[in-house]
Design an enzyme around this catalytic site. Structure first.
Site, short mmCIF file in Angstrom:
data_model
loop_
_atom_site.label_atom_id
_atom_site.label_comp_id
_atom_site.label_asym_id
_atom_site.label_seq_id
_atom_site.Cartn_x
_atom_site.Cartn_y
_atom_site.Cartn_z
N PHE A 110 20.25 23.31 11.30
CA PHE A 110 20.49 24.60 10.66
C PHE A 110 21.67 24.57 9.70
O PHE A 110 22.41 25.55 9.58
CB PHE A 110 20.68 25.70 11.72
CG PHE A 110 19.77 25.52 12.90
CD1 PHE A 110 18.42 25.76 12.80
CD2 PHE A 110 20.26 25.03 14.11
CE1 PHE A 110 17.57 25.55 13.87
CE2 PHE A 110 19.42 24.81 15.18
CZ PHE A 110 18.06 25.07 15.06
N CYS A 111 21.88 23.44 9.04
CA CYS A 111 22.99 23.28 8.09
C CYS A 111 24.32 23.59 8.76
O CYS A 111 25.21 24.21 8.16
CB CYS A 111 22.79 24.18 6.87
SG CYS A 111 21.35 23.75 5.89
N ASN A 112 24.46 23.18 10.01
CA ASN A 112 25.72 23.38 10.75
C ASN A 112 25.95 22.16 11.63
O ASN A 112 25.76 22.21 12.85
CB ASN A 112 25.64 24.66 11.59
CG ASN A 112 26.99 25.07 12.15
OD1 ASN A 112 27.87 24.23 12.38
ND2 ASN A 112 27.17 26.36 12.39
N THR A 120 27.27 24.43 6.32
CA THR A 120 27.54 23.33 5.39
C THR A 120 28.21 23.83 4.11
O THR A 120 29.10 23.17 3.56
CB THR A 120 26.21 22.63 5.02
OG1 THR A 120 25.62 22.11 6.20
CG2 THR A 120 26.44 21.51 4.03
#
Length: 845
Positions: free
Chosen positions: A422-424, A149
């Site tokens: 996972f911020c992806n 992110t």
């Protein structure tokens, strides 16, 4: 039974060594953990979240402490001896970072930041973006869709500047490449700067992207550089990569390389760096200037001259010099324990490969896969795959088991993993086949990044990730695999034996001998990039509806059978037969809580021994009495006496809410600290503090402001005795020991009100309840966590009843409902509740 025995044999160190020979660092791995990570060994923790942060060895902290107590380190912006000591030590650390990445101060500069994200923001703010205009094209911000992110977030800076954005799919980089690079002969357009960002290793799947992309983009041989003229720069996100892999910047000279040190050493947190290639440093622009970054400036003119060296120019204010100094000890520890990054890469990759092999071959009794693994390779090469496994579990009917349920079960076994996206988001969408519209629909349904809403209409919103570090051991793999096999595999367990044999043969081809050849019919391999997950047919088992039908009896009546109050949050229940209502629920319910030395609330999740502390309230004497085995009882007043010295006020947090409390004194603090064997205190909600309930009805309608004590969600929790047979039925068929009797189950579910209902879970359809002379509104269902796995008599953790609850509710773990009291005409008049009271309910329309 035969295949179960083969699985047991596979979960031995001998079998692991046949698959992978590069284990450990020349010493006993268990001895390293015993000496340096006692907090893992002593607590029997299986830590599998090294991609989140690795763990620091205890000697690192000890040596750092000795360093800063032996040496005097001053502010490096001064010129006295202590300041010079700091400056010289920090410069030594810069050199050591560059040496670790096989480069030098002549080639790169190190800018210290607050972390990898801060390093990325620094690039976003200072890169010489050129806005698109009618006269010519502007800069391009290009990034691989499999990016964190914090990389994609650069678009928030470039978008308002009119800079073009080009998201690039991983398969496009080489597929759309050109053999001949673009020439730069088209006037000023060749000078336009573009930035391409990609991760050295995906934090989602662990896939390693070729480091050769660095030169390929810079020379405009790879897409998107091959299709757009200009000068191309590369930002290589190395945060996830450098934790377990060697990075050679001399061979792969990326222009910008952000890193975070807690990924490497576990300590310090909140410290990262941006490595900038000196050749491009002069291009970075800076508007703001902080202390120490300018050679000269004037207060009454728009005039400032930045310092010439890039690190001095961009490190605004005083750097975190003590944290930076600790890095010396991080590098020392890493080298001492492992011998270097090549050894770490081999050790961690071997653990990941072994776990992947067995997990991908696990099958339910009907032959269906147990796991959907999100990867792009078969874990055959450490240059292509990091020590990360991302997956979802499937039940025997092919349906995804929600990651939140797996996480809760893992917590019961002290297995620490990570769940979500996972911020992806880009990788999550690609691997789980989630469309843009579904992301938006999920948001409208209430799902946001980081929450526990794991399934929407049967489709996963995220996944599960395990990751290894240099302190990981074979025992971690073994405990994890047995956890999966014991809790999520329909018995008897089966193995995809032909696939297993093929994977073992691949290990043998790489120099490792294969174990016993296993043969049966082939089964599908692991889930691949972009695999669609289709809903499976419903199981032909005892359904909740069938049980409801079998149990329904019009002759039964609903009555209140038990009343429990919990004076101290997470301590034992205090059962009563009659009790008054107060403005926040049952009088004195959840009015106190135990906190650690940092003021953080202790619950049974962190400290199971809390359930062995038995509070008793005596309204006649106005006292709270605490009892625990081996301790003399202790009493304290229910209310603060006006004659006593003013209590110490403090603040704490409950479910994200800040609450104002008062300390109950040193005497009870010492009592609790002795029993729990750690420093702690007892605090009470302040009488003049008001906290309001946030949850509402499931139909979205809000409720009027309701005052809360220190409870998590609502004033009351109600459970139905008629629901327990469903859970105990599953326990009887689980072959995991003696079922928990109903009384113990009631204690584990920690309700305030227990009723004898007509049918299981009927309370979930109620809107209002009248009990005695009191009226209550139903405001939501109670989602259960690993706390119900704690035996309230002994404080020990068990896998039941959470697993059985999940099975009987088809993956959901709700049990009981939240209520709030609705005072009638005179809100100040609160009635009492009594066991045996008749209850009537109004059903939701």
């Amino acid at each position: 039974m035969e295949e179960s025995n083969k699985f047991i044999r596979l979960c031995t160190f001998e079998s692991f060594k046949e698959i992978w020979s590069h284990y450990g660092f020349g010493t006993d791995q268990r001895d390293l953990i015993q000496r340096e990570f006692t907090r893992i060994k002593g607590n029997h923790v299986t830590y599998l979240d090294h991609a989140g942060t690795t763990l620091f060895p205890e000697s690192l902290i000890k040596r750092f402490y000795e360093d800063i107590t032996r040496n005097l380190y001053g502010n490096p912006h001064s010129h006295n001896p202590s300041s010079q000591m700091t400056h010289d030590t920090v410069e030594s650390v810069r050199y050591r970072i560059l040496e670790h990445l096989n480069t030098s101060p002549e080639e790169y500069s190190v800018i210290f930041t607050a972390g990898c994200t801060a390093a990325l923001k620094l690039v976003a703010d200072s890169f010489p973006w050129v806005s698109a205009s009618a006269e010519g094209s502007g800069s391009l911000f290009c990034y691989l869709t499999d990016n964190h992110t914090s990389v994609v977030g650069i678009h928030g800076v470039t978008g308002p500047q009119g800079v073009g954005t080009v998201p690039v799919l991983p398969q496009e980089v080489e597929a759309r490449a050109q053999n001949n690079p673009l020439s730069g002969s088209d006037g000023d357009e060749c000078l336009v700067p573009h930035l391409f960002c990609y991760p050295a290793q995906s934090n989602f799947s662990g896939r390693k992207y070729p480091l050769s992309y660095v030169r390929g983009i810079q020379s405009q041989c790879l897409y998107p550089a091959c299709e757009h003229r200009g000068r191309w720069f590369v930002l290589l996100d190395a945060a996830c990569f450098v934790g377990c892999s060697p990075l050679d910047l001399k061979q792969h000279p990326a222009d910008f390389v952000p890193i975070s040190f807690y990924k490497m050493f576990g300590f310090p947190t909140g410290l990262g760096a941006l490595l900038v290639r000196n050749e491009v440093a002069g291009l970075l622009r800076k508007s703001y200037f902080g202390g120490g970054t300018v050679s000269a400036y004037l207060v009454d003119e728009d005039y400032f001259v930045p310092k010439p060296h890039i690190a001095s120019r961009f490190e605004d204010g005083t750097i975190s010099f003590l944290d930076i100094i600790s890095l010396h000890h991080g590098f020392d520890a890493l080298l001492k324990f492992t011998g270097g990054m090549v050894n770490i890469q081999l050790h961690t990759f071997g653990l990941a490969r072994y776990t992947y092999m067995i997990l991908s071959c696990l099958r339910h009794s009907n032959g269906r896969p147990v796991a959907q693994i999100y990867c792009d390779n078969e874990f055959e090469n450490a240059a292509e795959q990091g020590a990360v496994i991302n997956f979802n579990l499937l039940d025997g009917y092919g349906r995804v088991v929600g990651y939140s349920q797996v996480d809760k079960m893992a917590s019961l076994f002290n297995i620490h993993l990570r769940t979500g996206c996972f911020c992806n988001t880009g990788a999550c969408q690609a691997y789980l086949n989630i469309s843009n519209q579904q992301v938006k629909s999920n948001l409208e349904a209430g799902h946001v990044c980081g929450d526990n809403i794991d399934l929407i209409e049967g489709r996963p919103t995220g996944s599960i990730r395990i990751s290894f570090g240099y302190i990981s051991s074979f025992e971690d793999c073994k405990r994890f695999l047995k956890f999966i096999a014991n809790n999520f595999v329909a018995k008897p367990l089966r193995l995809a034996q032909e696939r297993l044999a093929r994977l073992q043969s691949a290990s043998a081809a790489e120099g490792c001998s294969s174990s016993e050849e296993l043969t049966t019919a082939p089964t599908p391999g692991p889930a691949r990039y972009g695999l669609d997950i289709s809903p499976a047919p419903s199981p032909e088992t005892l359904t909740q509806e069938a049980f409801l039908k079998a149990e329904k009896s019009s002759g039964k009546t609903c009555t209140l059978t038990n009343i429990f109050i919990y004076p101290i949050k997470s301590c034992a229940a205090f059962e009563v037969t009659e009790w008054p209502l107060g403005p926040q629920g049952l009088l004195y319910d959840h009015m106190w809580m135990v906190v650690n030395e940092n003021g953080v609330c202790l619950s049974q999740k962190r400290e199971p021994k809390l359930c062995l502390i038995h509070p008793h309230i005596c309204l006649a004497s106005n006292t709270l009495r605490l009892q625990a085995s081996g301790m003399d009882p202790i009493s304290l007043p229910l209310e603060t006496s006006e004659e006593s010295p003013g209590p110490r006020t403090c603040r704490s947090k409950i479910c994200g809410d800040r609450v104002q409390t008062v300390d109950c004194g040193e005497r009870v603090s010492l009592w609790l600290s002795e029993f729990l064997e750690k420093p702690c205190s007892l605090i009470r909600q302040s009488p003049d503090f008001t906290r309001h309930m946030k949850i509402g009805q499931e139909d979205g309608k809000s409720v009027y402001p309701v005052a809360l004590s220190l409870v998590n969600e609502a004033q009351f929790l109600l459970i139905n005795r008629a629901s327990f047979p469903l859970v105990t039925l599953r326990q009887d068929s689980s072959n995991n020991g003696t079922p928990i009797d109903v009384l113990q189950l009631i204690l584990r579910f920690r309700a305030n009100l227990v009723i004898s209902g007509l049918v299981p879970f009927e309370e979930e359809e109620w809107s209002h309840v009248k009990l005695g002379g009191a009226l209550f509104q139903m405001v939501g269902r109670c989602g259960r966590c690993q706390m119900i796995g704690i035996d309230q008599k002994t404080g020990t953790r068990t896998q039941e009843p959470l697993r059985s609850l999940s099975e009987c509710r088809n993956g959901k773990v709700t049990f009981g409902v939240y209520l709030c009291h609705q005072p009638q005409r005179n809100p100040s008049a609160y009635v009492s509740l009594s066991v045996g009271s008749h209850m009537t309910a109004e059903t939701l329309k």
